[in-house]
Design an enzyme around this catalytic site. Structure first.
Site, mmCIF file in Angstrom:
data_model
loop_
_atom_site.group_PDB
_atom_site.id
_atom_site.type_symbol
_atom_site.label_atom_id
_atom_site.label_comp_id
_atom_site.label_asym_id
_atom_site.label_seq_id
_atom_site.Cartn_x
_atom_site.Cartn_y
_atom_site.Cartn_z
ATOM 1 N N ASN A 216 -24.198 10.565 -6.145
ATOM 2 C CA ASN A 216 -24.958 11.498 -6.994
ATOM 3 C C ASN A 216 -23.992 12.403 -7.742
ATOM 4 O OD1 ASN A 216 -24.466 14.007 -5.355
ATOM 5 N ND2 ASN A 216 -25.427 12.717 -3.804
ATOM 6 N N LYS A 295 -17.920 -9.141 -2.523
ATOM 7 C CA LYS A 295 -18.554 -8.653 -3.758
ATOM 8 C C LYS A 295 -19.820 -9.472 -4.060
ATOM 9 C CE LYS A 295 -17.772 -8.032 -8.620
ATOM 10 N NZ LYS A 295 -17.164 -8.687 -9.746
ATOM 11 N N PHE A 329 -29.264 24.093 1.353
ATOM 12 C CA PHE A 329 -29.509 24.141 -0.088
ATOM 13 C C PHE A 329 -30.786 23.388 -0.403
ATOM 14 C CE2 PHE A 329 -26.107 25.897 -2.760
ATOM 15 C CZ PHE A 329 -25.326 26.418 -1.737
ATOM 16 N N LYS A 343 -38.600 23.578 3.036
ATOM 17 C CA LYS A 343 -37.351 23.094 3.640
ATOM 18 C C LYS A 343 -36.844 24.042 4.732
ATOM 19 C CE LYS A 343 -36.057 20.154 -0.148
ATOM 20 N NZ LYS A 343 -35.250 19.870 -1.314
ATOM 21 N N LYS A 347 -36.530 22.326 8.361
ATOM 22 C CA LYS A 347 -35.159 22.102 8.853
ATOM 23 C C LYS A 347 -34.704 23.214 9.795
ATOM 24 C CE LYS A 347 -34.138 19.376 4.803
ATOM 25 N NZ LYS A 347 -33.202 18.329 4.440
HETATM 26 N N1 CTP Z 1 -29.462 17.387 3.819
HETATM 27 C C1 CTP Z 1 -28.846 16.899 4.960
HETATM 28 N N2 CTP Z 1 -28.936 15.572 5.270
HETATM 29 C C2 CTP Z 1 -29.619 14.721 4.479
HETATM 30 C C3 CTP Z 1 -30.253 15.206 3.294
HETATM 31 C C4 CTP Z 1 -30.153 16.543 2.996
HETATM 32 O O1 CTP Z 1 -28.221 17.672 5.697
HETATM 33 N N3 CTP Z 1 -29.674 13.430 4.805
HETATM 34 C C5 CTP Z 1 -29.353 18.824 3.536
HETATM 35 C C6 CTP Z 1 -28.633 19.132 2.229
HETATM 36 O O2 CTP Z 1 -27.237 19.266 2.437
HETATM 37 C C7 CTP Z 1 -29.271 20.457 1.826
HETATM 38 C C8 CTP Z 1 -30.679 20.363 2.370
HETATM 39 O O3 CTP Z 1 -30.629 19.350 3.390
HETATM 40 O O4 CTP Z 1 -28.635 21.555 2.425
HETATM 41 C C9 CTP Z 1 -31.732 19.997 1.371
HETATM 42 O O5 CTP Z 1 -31.316 18.874 0.626
HETATM 43 P P1 CTP Z 1 -32.178 18.339 -0.606
HETATM 44 O O6 CTP Z 1 -31.537 17.106 -1.144
HETATM 45 O O7 CTP Z 1 -32.503 19.470 -1.523
HETATM 46 O O8 CTP Z 1 -33.558 18.003 0.100
HETATM 47 P P2 CTP Z 1 -34.029 16.824 1.012
HETATM 48 O O9 CTP Z 1 -33.945 17.257 2.445
HETATM 49 O O10 CTP Z 1 -33.317 15.569 0.662
HETATM 50 O O11 CTP Z 1 -35.591 16.765 0.651
HETATM 51 P P3 CTP Z 1 -36.331 16.180 -0.667
HETATM 52 O O12 CTP Z 1 -35.927 14.755 -0.747
HETATM 53 O O13 CTP Z 1 -37.762 16.374 -0.308
HETATM 54 O O14 CTP Z 1 -35.916 17.026 -1.832
#
Ligand code: CTP
Length: 409
Positions: A216, A295, A329, A343, A347
């Site tokens: 990403n 590959k 975040f 969140k 979490k």
């Molecule tokens: N995060 C994590 N592990 C994952 C995905 C996310 O620890 N597998 C953490 C990210 O580092 C961030 C927070 O969770 O601090 C939120 O990440 P975000 O991508 O905004 O949200 P998601 O949990 O992926 O939820 P959604 O897909 O609903 O946006």
């Protein structure tokens, strides 16, 4: 607000602009507040005001020349730089801003500025067009990203006849800003000494085959800014980072990882010893269910790759935490507040930093961010557009005020 200047050694750097006369008022106010003020003037500043003015007001010798070594026991610029509790640069010309951001040390003031580790407050004053020049803007941004505090100039009639932004901020407002920042715990205060911090940063890479991966747009800048700010404030810092083009900050333990699973393993192996974890990394939610050893060859039709869920690191930390403070975040493009609140609950985090990723000046890749902070009681505040370093410092301030580090020895 308590008198933060009482008993402090303050260096006041005065550079050559018409606003030099206002520095005389600053000197007098600082002395009245109980500070021991040492003025350093550049050669051009001496064209506007005599050193004797500052000597009389500060009751200290005024330095204008690096080689004017009065005391054979010490090297003046190093001695002053070491003794300073804080440095105020007012007025700061485009020239001194350019020198400091480029590491140039060619007179008493610029050498002292490089030699000090005390917090430095910079109050620029110049013509409005000069202030808007991309070089000046870039230099100020660089200084801010290194932890220097910029006290923006005011708008109004300038000495050159123009009306615009560039007038030295009023001296009493400069002192107000310095007081506010000093009271909120800043670089130089080492207010995170004894706190063990783990920061995750950057994007994960989820392999498809030996040449391809899913990733990403995260660059890691926000996480690295958190790590640097915590280090500057005296914390012990571990940075668990996905691949980035950034250099690891000195004095920070770097653990490089690629996939979400590697990040999960690294974080879990160090979690018990930590006081706080900042999950600034953009972790993949999915990975290819199968990783090919060779590959993948193209075929005639479309390709479908089955994706499997990765582990949610923050969620697992939320389930396992004991005394740890968790900062997560939320990268959002819509319904920012609602998603952030969801969140923080799901979490079990202590704070969520919501990123408005579609706004100009926020989110991935840039040097600035616009965020809203939430704790378990709801919204704490909206922060304006700030450098990522300034965002990190503001969030550390909040976390400390909410009890982070209270149990430290
Ligand atoms: N995060 C994590 N592990 C994952 C995905 C996310 O620890 N597998 C953490 C990210 O580092 C961030 C927070 O969770 O601090 C939120 O990440 P975000 O991508 O905004 O949200 P998601 O949990 O992926 O939820 P959604 O897909 O609903 O946006």
């Amino acid at each position: 607000m308590s008198n933060v200047f009482e008993g402090k050694t303050v260096i006041l750097g005065v550079t050559g602009g018409i606003a030099c006369y206002k520095a005389a008022y600053l000197t007098s106010e600082l002395v009245r507040s109980g500070a021991d003020v040492h003025v350093i003037m550049t050669e051009s500043a001496c064209q506007f005001v005599q050193p004797l003015t500052f000597q009389t007001l500060s009751r200290n010798y005024v330095f204008t020349d690096t080689f004017d070594e009065r005391d054979p026991q010490v090297v003046s610029h190093i001695d002053l730089a070491d003794r300073a509790d804080l440095v105020i640069l007012a007025p700061a010309t485009a020239n001194i801003i350019g020198k400091l951001s480029s590491g140039i040390a060619d007179d008493m003031l610029s050498t002292t500025l490089l030699a000090t580790t005390a917090p430095v407050f910079i109050a620029p004053a110049m013509n409005g067009h000069m202030y808007e020049h991309p070089a000046v803007k870039r230099n100020l941004q660089t200084l801010e990203s290194w932890g220097y505090h910029i006290i923006e100039p005011a708008e109004g009639m300038l000495a050159c006849g123009y009306v615009g932004k560039g007038r030295l901020e009023e001296p009493h407002l400069i002192l107000e800003s310095v007081k506010r920042i000093l009271s909120s715990g800043i670089k130089g205060n080492r207010d995170m000494k004894g706190i063990k911090v783990l920061v995750t940063a950057g994007a994960t890479r989820e392999k498809v085959d030996p040449v391809r991966f899913f990733t990403n747009r995260s660059t890691g800048k926000m996480g690295y800014a958190f790590a640097e700010a915590a280090r500057d404030r005296g914390a012990e810092v571990i940075l668990v980072s996905g691949k980035t083009s950034l250099e690891a900050p000195e004095g920070v333990e770097l653990i490089s990882v690629e996939s979400a699973q590697e990040m999960y393993d690294a974080v879990m192996s160090r979690f018990d010893e930590m006081d706080v974890v900042v999950k600034a990394a953009a972790v993949a939610d999915y990975r290819p269910a199968q990783v090919y050893g060779h590959k993948l060859k193209k075929g005639d039709g479309p390709l479908t790759i089955e994706m499997a869920r990765t582990k949610d690191i923050l969620k697992t930390l939320g389930e396992r935490k004991k005394h740890q403070f968790l900062i997560g975040f939320a990268a959002e493009s819509e319904n920012v507040e609602e998603n952030a609140r969801r969140k923080i609950e799901s979490k079990n985090a202590d704070m969520i930093v919501a990123n408005h990723i579609l706004q100009d000046g926020a989110g991935f890749e840039g040097d600035t961010n616009i965020v809203t902070l939430f704790d378990r009681n709801g919204k704490i505040c909206d922060l304006p557009m700030l450098s990522k370093r300034a965002v990190a410092d503001r969030i550390w301030d909040e976390a400390l005020s909410k009890g982070l580090g209270e149990g430290r020895l």
